[in-house]
Design a protein around this motif. Structure first.
Motif, PDB file in Angstrom:
ATOM      1  N   PRO A  10       0.835  -1.306  -0.069  1.00 41.69           N
ATOM      2  CA  PRO A  10      -0.073   0.077  -0.232  1.00 41.69           C
ATOM      3  C   PRO A  10       0.635   1.298  -0.111  1.00 41.69           C
ATOM      4  O   PRO A  10       2.027   1.580   0.305  1.00 41.69           O
ATOM      5  N   PRO A  11       0.070   2.434  -0.191  1.00 40.39           N
ATOM      6  CA  PRO A  11       0.843   3.818  -0.205  1.00 40.39           C
ATOM      7  C   PRO A  11       1.032   4.333   1.021  1.00 40.39           C
ATOM      8  O   PRO A  11       2.142   4.830   1.411  1.00 40.39           O
ATOM      9  N   PRO A  12      -0.011   4.417   2.095  1.00 40.62           N
ATOM     10  CA  PRO A  12       0.496   4.203   3.128  1.00 40.62           C
ATOM     11  C   PRO A  12       0.189   2.654   3.464  1.00 40.62           C
ATOM     12  O   PRO A  12      -1.018   2.141   3.437  1.00 40.62           O
ATOM     13  N   PRO A  13       1.086   1.780   3.378  1.00 42.77           N
ATOM     14  CA  PRO A  13       1.032   0.255   2.859  1.00 42.77           C
ATOM     15  C   PRO A  13      -0.172  -0.540   3.501  1.00 42.77           C
ATOM     16  O   PRO A  13      -0.532  -0.450   4.679  1.00 42.77           O
ATOM     17  N   SER A  14      -0.397  -1.301   2.833  1.00 45.24           N
ATOM     18  CA  SER A  14      -1.487  -2.502   3.248  1.00 45.24           C
ATOM     19  C   SER A  14      -1.305  -3.370   1.989  1.00 45.24           C
ATOM     20  O   SER A  14      -2.332  -3.552   1.258  1.00 45.24           O
ATOM     21  N   PRO A  15      -0.473  -4.630   1.973  1.00 46.32           N
ATOM     22  CA  PRO A  15      -0.346  -5.509   0.645  1.00 46.32           C
ATOM     23  C   PRO A  15      -1.008  -6.554   0.604  1.00 46.32           C
ATOM     24  O   PRO A  15      -1.959  -7.123   1.424  1.00 46.32           O
ATOM     25  N   VAL A  16      -0.889  -7.488  -0.237  1.00 43.50           N
ATOM     26  CA  VAL A  16      -1.501  -8.595  -0.624  1.00 43.50           C
ATOM     27  C   VAL A  16      -0.341  -9.203  -1.870  1.00 43.50           C
ATOM     28  O   VAL A  16       0.475  -8.645  -2.370  1.00 43.50           O
ATOM     29  N   THR A  17      -0.427 -10.703  -2.028  1.00 46.49           N
ATOM     30  CA  THR A  17       0.596 -10.975  -2.826  1.00 46.49           C
ATOM     31  C   THR A  17       0.609 -12.411  -3.853  1.00 46.49           C
ATOM     32  O   THR A  17       0.627 -13.525  -3.633  1.00 46.49           O
ATOM     33  N   PRO A  18       0.301 -12.462  -5.145  1.00 48.44           N
ATOM     34  CA  PRO A  18       0.838 -13.103  -6.362  1.00 48.44           C
ATOM     35  C   PRO A  18       2.060 -12.628  -7.168  1.00 48.44           C
ATOM     36  O   PRO A  18       2.601 -11.696  -6.889  1.00 48.44           O
ATOM     37  N   THR A  19       2.553 -13.843  -7.965  1.00 48.08           N
ATOM     38  CA  THR A  19       3.916 -13.826  -8.683  1.00 48.08           C
ATOM     39  C   THR A  19       3.990 -13.774 -10.171  1.00 48.08           C
ATOM     40  O   THR A  19       2.830 -14.112 -10.641  1.00 48.08           O
ATOM     41  N   PRO A  20       4.669 -13.250 -11.006  1.00 43.38           N
ATOM     42  CA  PRO A  20       4.770 -13.239 -12.471  1.00 43.38           C
ATOM     43  C   PRO A  20       4.746 -14.439 -13.180  1.00 43.38           C
ATOM     44  O   PRO A  20       5.603 -15.217 -13.077  1.00 43.38           O
ATOM     45  N   VAL A  21       3.819 -14.620 -14.448  1.00 39.35           N
ATOM     46  CA  VAL A  21       3.917 -15.830 -15.180  1.00 39.35           C
ATOM     47  C   VAL A  21       3.551 -15.504 -16.458  1.00 39.35           C
ATOM     48  O   VAL A  21       4.199 -15.140 -17.413  1.00 39.35           O
ATOM     49  N   MET A 182      -2.853 -10.697 -10.182  1.00 34.24           N
ATOM     50  CA  MET A 182      -1.550  -9.739  -9.624  1.00 34.24           C
ATOM     51  C   MET A 182      -2.377  -8.416  -9.463  1.00 34.24           C
ATOM     52  O   MET A 182      -2.854  -7.502 -10.250  1.00 34.24           O
ATOM     53  N   PHE A 183      -2.175  -7.818  -8.150  1.00 31.98           N
ATOM     54  CA  PHE A 183      -2.776  -6.853  -7.772  1.00 31.98           C
ATOM     55  C   PHE A 183      -1.946  -6.229  -6.452  1.00 31.98           C
ATOM     56  O   PHE A 183      -1.436  -6.945  -5.594  1.00 31.98           O
ATOM     57  N   VAL A 184      -2.522  -4.856  -6.044  1.00 34.55           N
ATOM     58  CA  VAL A 184      -1.892  -4.256  -4.998  1.00 34.55           C
ATOM     59  C   VAL A 184      -3.197  -3.557  -4.438  1.00 34.55           C
ATOM     60  O   VAL A 184      -3.752  -2.605  -4.982  1.00 34.55           O
ATOM     61  N   LEU A 185      -3.427  -3.852  -3.152  1.00 39.02           N
ATOM     62  CA  LEU A 185      -4.366  -3.008  -2.291  1.00 39.02           C
ATOM     63  C   LEU A 185      -3.796  -1.697  -1.513  1.00 39.02           C
ATOM     64  O   LEU A 185      -2.599  -2.112  -0.783  1.00 39.02           O
ATOM     65  N   ARG A 186      -4.159  -0.534  -1.793  1.00 43.29           N
ATOM     66  CA  ARG A 186      -3.522   0.497  -0.953  1.00 43.29           C
ATOM     67  C   ARG A 186      -4.599   1.151   0.150  1.00 43.29           C
ATOM     68  O   ARG A 186      -5.541   1.809  -0.240  1.00 43.29           O
ATOM     69  N   LYS A 187      -4.154   1.152   1.380  1.00 41.04           N
ATOM     70  CA  LYS A 187      -5.017   1.635   2.138  1.00 41.04           C
ATOM     71  C   LYS A 187      -4.759   2.948   2.656  1.00 41.04           C
ATOM     72  O   LYS A 187      -3.676   3.449   2.564  1.00 41.04           O
TER      73      LYS A 187
END
Length: 212
Positions: A10-21, A182-187
């Motif tokens: 996140p931007p003020p962080p708060s992640p989640v996680t998958p990988t490139p394929v 593949m994504f990023v959540l930002r809180k």
């Protein structure tokens, strides 16, 4: 449409996680979705979701793509309900495409920022939905057994605990057990303990009209 790599932060962080394929394509108005969980042990007061990063390998020349946050019912994205203000569309001019997606390189991501922070309750599951009327959009996903883009490594474990779904009509969802978007959540992170001011101005009553 879809494809295959990483996830979260996140931007003020708060992640989640998958990988490139690798990639997939979608048919007209056939959305994809990824569920995620707001862990009450980590966020006992819930979170305010500010924005979402999605990673595209291709895009349309004219038509937009939309991101929504929907409630999850019995493990599936809701067929119609969208959280209030949790929908944003971007046109191709604002969509970044890349052959090497990375959550550490913002130039490879496309940020969908909601009109205002969206409150997500602790202990609940939500669905991130991506949809468009175009066949030209492809997004990245991580797929078990496939090679991670730019490396010789293979995705050997599920990169994220959520579930990935595809739909052929936007209302009936089919889980895809071996893939994750593949994504990023930002809180949002709010500044507290500061002093603010607000100006309140009385409306001038109209002559001849009674005001209580």
């Amino acid at each position: 449409t879809i494809q295959h790599p990483q996830q979260p932060a996140p931007p003020p962080p708060s992640p989640v996680t998958p990988t490139p394929v690798t990639p997939h394509k979608r048919k007209r108005r056939d959305p994809v979705a990824e569920t995620f969980f707001v862990d009450e042990a980590v966020y006992p007061g819930g979170i305010f979701l500010d924005s979402v990063d999605i990673f595209f390998s291709s895009k349309d020349a004219i038509l937009p793509v939309t991101v929504q946050i929907r409630p999850v019912v019995n493990g599936f994205p809701h067929s119609t309900d969208i959280l209030k203000n949790a929908e944003i569309s971007l046109y191709p001019v604002d969509i970044n495409t890349t052959a090497a997606p990375s959550i550490t390189d913002s130039s490879t991501a496309t940020t969908f920022r909601f009109p205002m922070p969206i409150f997500l309750e602790p202990g609940l599951e939500y669905a991130l939905v991506v949809l468009t009327d175009s066949l030209e959009y492809n997004v990245y996903v991580a797929e078990l057994g496939k090679q991670i883009i730019g490396t010789t490594r293979i995705v050997s474990t599920q990169p994220y605990t959520g579930a990935f779904f595809k739909s052929q009509n936007g209302s009936t969802w089919t889980p895809v057990q071996e893939e994750d978007l593949m994504f990023v959540l930002r809180k949002a992170v709010f500044t507290t303990g500061t002093t603010g001011t607000i100006d309140l101005i009385n409306q001038v009553p109209e002559i001849g009209r009674a005001h209580v």
